[in-house]
Structures are given as structure tokens and as C-alpha cells.
Design an enzyme around this catalytic site. Sequence first.
Site, short mmCIF file in Angstrom:
data_model
loop_
_atom_site.label_atom_id
_atom_site.label_comp_id
_atom_site.label_asym_id
_atom_site.label_seq_id
_atom_site.Cartn_x
_atom_site.Cartn_y
_atom_site.Cartn_z
N PHE A 123 7.75 2.94 -1.09
CA PHE A 123 8.78 3.04 -0.11
C PHE A 123 9.17 4.63 0.41
O PHE A 123 10.15 4.96 1.16
CB PHE A 123 10.14 2.28 0.06
CG PHE A 123 9.80 0.64 0.18
CD1 PHE A 123 9.84 -0.09 1.14
CD2 PHE A 123 9.74 -0.22 -0.86
CE1 PHE A 123 9.53 -1.27 1.56
CE2 PHE A 123 9.27 -1.60 -1.05
CZ PHE A 123 9.28 -1.93 0.31
N TYR A 125 1.72 4.77 1.74
CA TYR A 125 1.52 5.25 3.10
C TYR A 125 0.24 6.04 3.48
O TYR A 125 -0.35 6.52 2.56
CB TYR A 125 2.64 6.49 3.53
CG TYR A 125 4.04 5.62 3.36
CD1 TYR A 125 4.49 4.61 4.13
CD2 TYR A 125 5.07 6.15 2.30
CE1 TYR A 125 5.91 4.26 4.16
CE2 TYR A 125 6.23 5.43 2.38
CZ TYR A 125 6.52 4.59 3.15
OH TYR A 125 7.88 3.91 3.04
N ASP A 136 0.95 -1.23 -0.23
CA ASP A 136 -0.05 0.11 0.03
C ASP A 136 1.01 1.27 -0.02
O ASP A 136 2.15 1.29 0.46
CB ASP A 136 -0.88 0.02 1.38
CG ASP A 136 -2.08 -0.54 1.36
OD1 ASP A 136 -2.47 -1.44 0.39
OD2 ASP A 136 -3.03 -0.62 2.08
N HIS A 181 10.86 -9.42 4.06
CA HIS A 181 10.59 -7.85 3.91
C HIS A 181 11.40 -6.80 4.92
O HIS A 181 11.83 -7.33 6.14
CB HIS A 181 9.23 -7.58 4.44
CG HIS A 181 8.64 -6.30 3.85
ND1 HIS A 181 8.51 -5.03 4.61
CD2 HIS A 181 7.91 -5.80 2.72
CE1 HIS A 181 8.02 -4.07 4.22
NE2 HIS A 181 7.41 -4.62 3.01
#
Length: 231
Positions: A76, A65, A63, A186
Site C-alpha cells: 500500500f 505497484y 502485487d 478491500h
Amino acid sequence: MNEHLSWKSFLDEEFKQPYFQSLNTFIEKEYIEEIVYPPKPAIFHALNSTPMADLKVVILGQDPYHGPNQAHGLAFSVLKGNPIPPSLKNIYKELATDIPGFVIPNHGFLEYWANQGVLLLNTTLTVRKGKPGSHQKKGWETFTDNLIKRISTDLNGVIFLLWGKPAINKNTLIDIEKHHVITAPHPSPLSAYTGFFGCKHFSKTNELLHNQGKKPIDWQIPLEKNNWELF
């Protein structure tokens, strides 16, 4: 530029599909009735920042932010003036041990990577304020899956950095005879210590690019002058 190697031809095809028309109806309503991120003009910013013909590397996020003034269409990445998010902090930590001389930046704005051919792609391109996952399973996954398939079909030698199970599951969309797929846990604080730290994906990427006769990525994000440390 050859339109075959452009996002325009892909977008023109997808926008006509029934799934995307349904998605677009949902998104238009959300932007009217709710606070949605990123700002509407930035939904496709990843594609605008990294032309298909220049694409070298794909990094998949999930998703955008979901806080104010953070998301701007690159996975990111956050707009300058925001604290560096936890996963990006860990990406920077890995870079500092992997790339000689890398200095951890004092911001989280990753446009510099995107402009070198690193597609920073979220699998869901919009989200409602404060509600992670709120725009999942509305059609974005079909769109981004089709995008990955198009990259796999039309290009050669792209390096896919797949971090975490949701991203790693996308490897079925990629022709591994034509492309390079590198996986790791991750970079989230919940999983970075289970194998993301020490994965050396950034130096491996540059080695693969060098072997193809392509210019390596300069991973060093330029630092903001006279800025405080956003940690």
C-alpha cells in the site's frame, strides 16, 4: 535478538526449498530481461523494516505497484513524490473518521507504520512494469503463505487486518486461538463503500494492543513540510 524470533531463520529455511530456487531463477531472469518493481534491494524491505520480534500487526496487500518509482517493498505504500494511490486514499479516509485528530497525510510513504511493528506484506513481492499479476503463481504465494504460518506458530497476539477476498482467504493459515483476525472489504474504490468505510479497524487494533499491554500504533503519518497535496 533470539534468532528463533527473527526473519533470518525463516529465510534461511525457505531459500533452500526447491520452490524458492525455481522462483529465484525466474526472478533473476526477469530483472535482467525486463523492468521489474520494486528495485531488487527492496524486495524484502517489509521484513527489514519490521523485525519479527517487534511484530504487532500484519496488513496484507497483493502485487507491488507496477509504475515507475512507486513500489519500495511495503504493501500500500509509495515513495514520496508520487500521487497517493486510490486504495491508500480510502485507508486515510477511514483513519480520519476512526482515529480522533487524524490528519490525512500529503504523501503515501508508510515506513512510519512499519517501524512500529506493522508488517505491510504483499502476497507477491515483485511485478513486471505495467503488468499487474505478472509474477503471480511463480512461487511468491508459497513464500508468503509460509511466512504467515511462521508468524502464527512463533508469535502470539498478532493482529491480522485482512481486506478483500484474497487476503481473507489467508485466515486458514492463522491460529485464531492465538491471534486476532479482523476482516473487511478491500479499500479499493470498487469495494470500499461495501464495508471498508466504517470498519474501524485502526481503533480496534489499538484496543486489542492495549488489552495485551502493548503500545498502540500511532497511525498518524508525519506530514511532509512544504509539500504539495499529492491527490
